[in-house]
Design an enzyme around this catalytic site. Structure first.
Site, PDB file in Angstrom:
ATOM      1  N   GLU A  90      38.001  39.432  33.714  1.00  0.00           N
ATOM      2  CA  GLU A  90      38.066  38.684  34.969  1.00  0.00           C
ATOM      3  C   GLU A  90      36.761  38.886  35.744  1.00  0.00           C
ATOM      4  O   GLU A  90      36.360  40.032  35.972  1.00  0.00           O
ATOM      5  CB  GLU A  90      39.267  39.166  35.789  1.00  0.00           C
ATOM      6  CG  GLU A  90      40.586  38.782  35.140  1.00  0.00           C
ATOM      7  CD  GLU A  90      41.740  39.707  35.529  1.00  0.00           C
ATOM      8  OE1 GLU A  90      41.621  40.447  36.520  1.00  0.00           O
ATOM      9  OE2 GLU A  90      42.764  39.698  34.804  1.00  0.00           O
ATOM     10  N   LEU A 100      43.345  34.973  34.698  1.00  0.00           N
ATOM     11  CA  LEU A 100      43.823  36.216  35.309  1.00  0.00           C
ATOM     12  C   LEU A 100      45.118  36.673  34.624  1.00  0.00           C
ATOM     13  O   LEU A 100      46.211  36.537  35.151  1.00  0.00           O
ATOM     14  CB  LEU A 100      44.050  35.993  36.811  1.00  0.00           C
ATOM     15  CG  LEU A 100      43.925  37.210  37.710  1.00  0.00           C
ATOM     16  CD1 LEU A 100      43.890  36.805  39.172  1.00  0.00           C
ATOM     17  CD2 LEU A 100      44.997  38.248  37.476  1.00  0.00           C
ATOM     18  N   GLU A 115      46.040  39.981  32.076  1.00  0.00           N
ATOM     19  CA  GLU A 115      45.600  41.119  31.267  1.00  0.00           C
ATOM     20  C   GLU A 115      46.214  41.051  29.880  1.00  0.00           C
ATOM     21  O   GLU A 115      45.579  41.416  28.889  1.00  0.00           O
ATOM     22  CB  GLU A 115      45.957  42.439  31.959  1.00  0.00           C
ATOM     23  CG  GLU A 115      45.062  42.757  33.146  1.00  0.00           C
ATOM     24  CD  GLU A 115      45.311  41.886  34.372  1.00  0.00           C
ATOM     25  OE1 GLU A 115      46.398  41.278  34.458  1.00  0.00           O
ATOM     26  OE2 GLU A 115      44.421  41.816  35.237  1.00  0.00           O
ATOM     27  N   GLN A 166      39.945  44.973  35.127  1.00  0.00           N
ATOM     28  CA  GLN A 166      39.218  45.179  36.383  1.00  0.00           C
ATOM     29  C   GLN A 166      39.430  46.575  36.987  1.00  0.00           C
ATOM     30  O   GLN A 166      38.495  47.198  37.469  1.00  0.00           O
ATOM     31  CB  GLN A 166      39.614  44.094  37.372  1.00  0.00           C
ATOM     32  CG  GLN A 166      38.471  43.579  38.178  1.00  0.00           C
ATOM     33  CD  GLN A 166      38.719  42.169  38.688  1.00  0.00           C
ATOM     34  OE1 GLN A 166      39.680  41.929  39.413  1.00  0.00           O
ATOM     35  NE2 GLN A 166      37.844  41.240  38.324  1.00  0.00           N
ATOM     36  N   PHE A 167      40.642  47.052  36.947  1.00  0.00           N
ATOM     37  CA  PHE A 167      40.953  48.417  37.385  1.00  0.00           C
ATOM     38  C   PHE A 167      42.052  48.961  36.476  1.00  0.00           C
ATOM     39  O   PHE A 167      42.904  48.202  36.024  1.00  0.00           O
ATOM     40  CB  PHE A 167      41.448  48.439  38.844  1.00  0.00           C
ATOM     41  CG  PHE A 167      40.376  48.128  39.846  1.00  0.00           C
ATOM     42  CD1 PHE A 167      39.560  49.137  40.346  1.00  0.00           C
ATOM     43  CD2 PHE A 167      40.164  46.829  40.268  1.00  0.00           C
ATOM     44  CE1 PHE A 167      38.559  48.839  41.270  1.00  0.00           C
ATOM     45  CE2 PHE A 167      39.165  46.522  41.182  1.00  0.00           C
ATOM     46  CZ  PHE A 167      38.357  47.536  41.691  1.00  0.00           C
ATOM     47  N   PRO A 195      50.018  45.158  32.972  1.00  0.00           N
ATOM     48  CA  PRO A 195      50.606  43.955  32.365  1.00  0.00           C
ATOM     49  C   PRO A 195      50.251  43.786  30.883  1.00  0.00           C
ATOM     50  O   PRO A 195      50.881  42.988  30.194  1.00  0.00           O
ATOM     51  CB  PRO A 195      49.997  42.800  33.187  1.00  0.00           C
ATOM     52  CG  PRO A 195      49.515  43.421  34.448  1.00  0.00           C
ATOM     53  CD  PRO A 195      49.136  44.826  34.103  1.00  0.00           C
ATOM     54  N   HIS A 216      43.777  50.832  42.933  1.00  0.00           N
ATOM     55  CA  HIS A 216      42.419  50.839  42.385  1.00  0.00           C
ATOM     56  C   HIS A 216      41.949  52.222  41.969  1.00  0.00           C
ATOM     57  O   HIS A 216      40.838  52.369  41.501  1.00  0.00           O
ATOM     58  CB  HIS A 216      41.442  50.254  43.425  1.00  0.00           C
ATOM     59  CG  HIS A 216      41.798  48.869  43.837  1.00  0.00           C
ATOM     60  ND1 HIS A 216      42.561  48.592  44.951  1.00  0.00           N
ATOM     61  CD2 HIS A 216      41.551  47.686  43.239  1.00  0.00           C
ATOM     62  CE1 HIS A 216      42.752  47.282  45.038  1.00  0.00           C
ATOM     63  NE2 HIS A 216      42.151  46.707  44.014  1.00  0.00           N
TER      64      HIS A 216
END
Ligand SMILES: Cc1ncc(C[n+]2csc(CCOP(=O)(O)OP(=O)(O)O)c2C)c(N)n1
Length: 716
Positions: free
Chosen positions: A420, A449, A451, A473-474, A480, A520
């Site tokens: 992403e 978007l 995962e 991303q994190f 997911p 995060h």
């Protein structure tokens, strides 16, 4: 043993048949072959069901522990299979797909031997017999199936994207016209995987066919619970970039027309298609299931009248085959299945002494190579050295990762980098900044978007021979994708080394500079250390990041590569660039400093806090940076503890069942007699990462906490 009479079910299904005047058999299909495979599929189902029905009187070793029939799905599936002929076609299938596999080359003996759990076959007795794969080297393959409904879709979409890459970027014309086909029941259209793959296929206009077999039931749940109104084709009628076809999967004429149209559409490069076919499930869901618990006799009888096999016979006889020719096919099938059953039962049981093999790759020359990732020859041609270059410039952690990705993109055309916001923006942490500009958006790209889609796509691409480097991303947002991640890790083992998906998953996590929160700042690396088949790297500095990332990108095993947020946000992890060819093997810890009285073990960003703390104890505290938690360097830790007599582990993941517990357990077991004090662990007290810096400081071990704990332990 040859049998003179046709098999029982074929007899039952095929007669009496009222011959209806209907269309002539469609040209362009090998209907004789289709009839053979449909009858063979029925005979396999019959043989297994009959054995299990008579369980009291048959030897235990003849029982199929987890039996699934495909009766009712067989005719349409075999018609579809007859069109999957491209050298680089792939099917992402599921447990009711055995008829399709027969058309693609699955032998009758393997088809019967694997459900019996015998040696060989698609899993060497490790997986359920219907959770199959077909690793054909020069023809259509069946991607490794999984037990999870819906998990077949995104790897198939990844394969479809890989077709465009092999063709367009690598310039390999043998991939022209190839397709990925995902098969699924109507229940599977409710899964994340279906929607994720549909988004991928339609936004990227991939050569992918969705083939939905609607028998009206999940196990017992009806189709109107899976999609409103119960017909996914109707609901997708206005979906952009998708050819949708809907029909009766028991009618060979209609089915062959729709499937041929859809396959032709996808092969010609006009984008994805979805075919929805209705058909009966002429059996319980599986061996252990009893459909009479949730279906009335009338419902079961109504479905029996929709059996596609008599319709196939009526379609072909006498228009294309004489009654005698049909009977001859039945007899041929009966003979072949009987012989295959005898051979399958005679196969030995799997060898329990081999059960530990293939969790990770074994590169010994005598071990065959799995399908997936680079070949041994490709990997060794890339070379690499574990000796760092001495005079490299100092660089920060993020730069180190970027330089390594850039270098690998340069030297290896099979590398693709995605996630992403990874493309145009260069990632939310700017680690991939500039790479899309340099290498183009086929090689460095943004994804939708999802995962599940990111990891499933990586799996399909890896099986096609590419080297996917996916960014999540994190760390928290890998959740997911848990299903795909877990299935990636077990792939080599559960397919008995037929398939592997050596993907790299880059994942920022951990606390940031003066900032945290539950979303995060998760680390939770232990989850991946606990998962089967994964390598897990948590570098503490730029030099190690270069070496470990390059090792991951040239490895035959999948890797989770943690990029610690605080190292991405600060200069804490700065180090000298160790060179363009530096490869740091996994499982080699770094002795940061020697010490006489206590061994302090940590990894990731905690290395820097521990280094500051250890420096306050002159030469008394040895500090070891683990670098990788799977595999982890037991020897270095044990040998240090044996000289210092004390061990303390510091990490930022939860204390309960954190990786420190694993180290403590090993030290207690293997170095007990060398210990002068109990093994100590310092880690957050099972509290999620909070937002306000004051709260974050209260949760995380800081330098003074570490110093206090060292003092206490040294005083024992
Ligand atoms: C993720 C997941 N959830 C639940 C199950 C249990 N399960 C196995 S098959 C099945 C029903 C699937 O129905 P459908 O997709 O329509 O396929 P069919 O069996 O009818 O061919 C369920 C709920 C599973 N295997 N995987």
């Amino acid at each position: 043993m040859a049998s003179k009479s046709p098999p029982k079910a074929a007899k039952k299904a095929a007669r009496p048949v009222a011959r209806e005047a209907g269309p002539a058999p469609r040209v362009g299909f090998d209907w004789r072959r289709i009839a053979y495979h449909v009858l063979a599929s029925r005979a396999l189902d019959d043989a297994e069901e009959a054995t299990n029905r008579n369980r009291a009187s048959v030897p235990k070793e003849h029982l199929v522990l987890y039996q699934f029939s495909a009766r009712g799905h067989d005719v349409a599936q075999v018609i579809l299979g007859s069109l999957i002929t491209g050298r680089h076609d792939a099917a992402g299938a599921y447990y009711r797909s055995r008829p399709l596999l027969l058309t693609l080359g699955l032998t009758l003996e393997d088809a019967l031997g694997s459900p019996l759990g015998r040696a060989g076959g698609f899993s060497d007795g490790r997986d359920i017999g219907v959770v199959c794969n077909l690793p054909t080297r020069d023809g259509p393959i069946v991607l490794p199936m999984s037990g999870d409904v819906g998990s077949q879709y995104t790897p198939t979409a990844g394969w479809a994207q890989a077709i465009t890459y092999h063709r367009g970027v690598l310039g390999d014309d043998s991939w022209n016209g190839s397709i990925g086909v995902a098969l699924g029941g109507e229940g599977s259209v409710a899964t994340n995987g279906f929607w994720s793959a549909l988004t991928m296929a339609t936004t990227l206009e991939l050569p992918m066919l969705f083939y939905i077999e609607d028998n009206g039931l999940g196990i017992s749940v009806t189709g109107d619970m899976q999609t409103p109104g119960g017909n996914i084709a109707r609901n997708l009628a206005s979906f952009e970039n998708l050819l949708v076809r809907d029909g009766d999967g028991t009618d060979p004429h209609e089915t062959s027309g729709l499937v041929a149209e859809a396959v032709g559409h996808v092969r010609s490069g006009r984008g994805p298609a979805l075919v929805h076919l209705t058909m009966p499930r002429l059996c319980s869901h599986s061996g252990p299931d009893n459909q009479r618990a949730y279906r009335s006799d009338a419902e079961i009888e109504a479905d029996a009248t929709r059996d596609p096999l008599p319709r196939l016979e009526a379609y072909l006889v006498p228009a294309l085959l004489s009654p005698d020719e049909w009977t001859a096919i039945e007899a041929e099938v009966a003979r072949d299945v009987e012989a295959a059953l005898t051979a399958a039962r005679a196969r030995p049981n799997p060898d329990p002494t081999t059960i530990g093999q293939h969790v990770y790759a074994d590169d010994s020359p005598e071990v065959p190579e799995a399908l997936g990732g680079m070949s041994r020859a490709e990997r060794s041609a890339l070379g690499g050295t574990d000796a760092p270059q001495e005079e490299g410039d100092r660089l920060r952690f993020a730069e180190a990762v970027r330089l390594t990705l850039r270098r690998e993109l340069e030297v290896n055309p099979k590398v693709v980098v995605f996630g992403e916001d990874v493309g145009r923006k260069g990632g939310v942490h700017l680690v991939t900044e500039g790479l899309q500009k340099q290498f183009g958006n086929e090689r460095v790209f943004d994804t939708s978007l999802s995962e599940e889609g990111i990891i499933g796509r990586a799996v399909g691409m890896a099986i096609s021979g590419l080297v996917p480097v996916a960014e999540i991303q994190f760390r928290k947002y890998a959740d997911p994708a848990a299903e795909q991640l877990n299935n990636t890790g077990t792939m080599r083992w559960r397919t008995a080394n037929h398939f592997a998906a050596p993907i790299v998953v880059r994942m920022p996590g951990g606390f940031g500079k003066d900032v945290g929160d539950p979303w995060h700042s998760l680390s939770d690396e232990v989850r991946f250390a606990h998962a089967y088949g994964w390598q897990v790297a948590i570098p503490s500095n730029a030099a190690d990041a270069v070496g470990l990332l390059r090792a991951a990108m040239r490895s035959p095993n999948p890797t989770v590569f943690f990029e610690h947020r605080s190292l991405l946000m600060t200069g804490d992890g700065s180090a000298r660039y160790p060179g363009d060819d530096y490869v740091l093997p996994f499982g080699r810890a770094r002795i940061v400093r020697q010490g006489s009285d206590l061994t302090l073990v940590t990894w990731g960003a905690m290395v820097h806090r521990c280094a500051e703390a250890a420096a306050q104890f002159d030469e008394r505290v040895a500090l070891i940076d683990l670098r990788t938690v799977a595999p982890w360097d037991r020897e270095t830790i044990l040998s240090s503890v044996k000289t210092t007599g004390r061990c303390m582990i510091v990490h930022e993941d939860n204390i309960t069942a954190g990786f420190g517990a694993e180290i403590a357990g090993t030290v207690a077991q293997d170095a007990f007699w060398y210990l002068d004090a109990p093994v100590e662990r310092l880690a957050p007290n099972d509290i999620p990462m909070p937002y306000h810096p004051v709260l974050l400081d209260a949760v995380l071990p800081d330098v003074s906490d570490i110093v206090a704990r060292i003092e206490r332990l040294l005083s024992v």
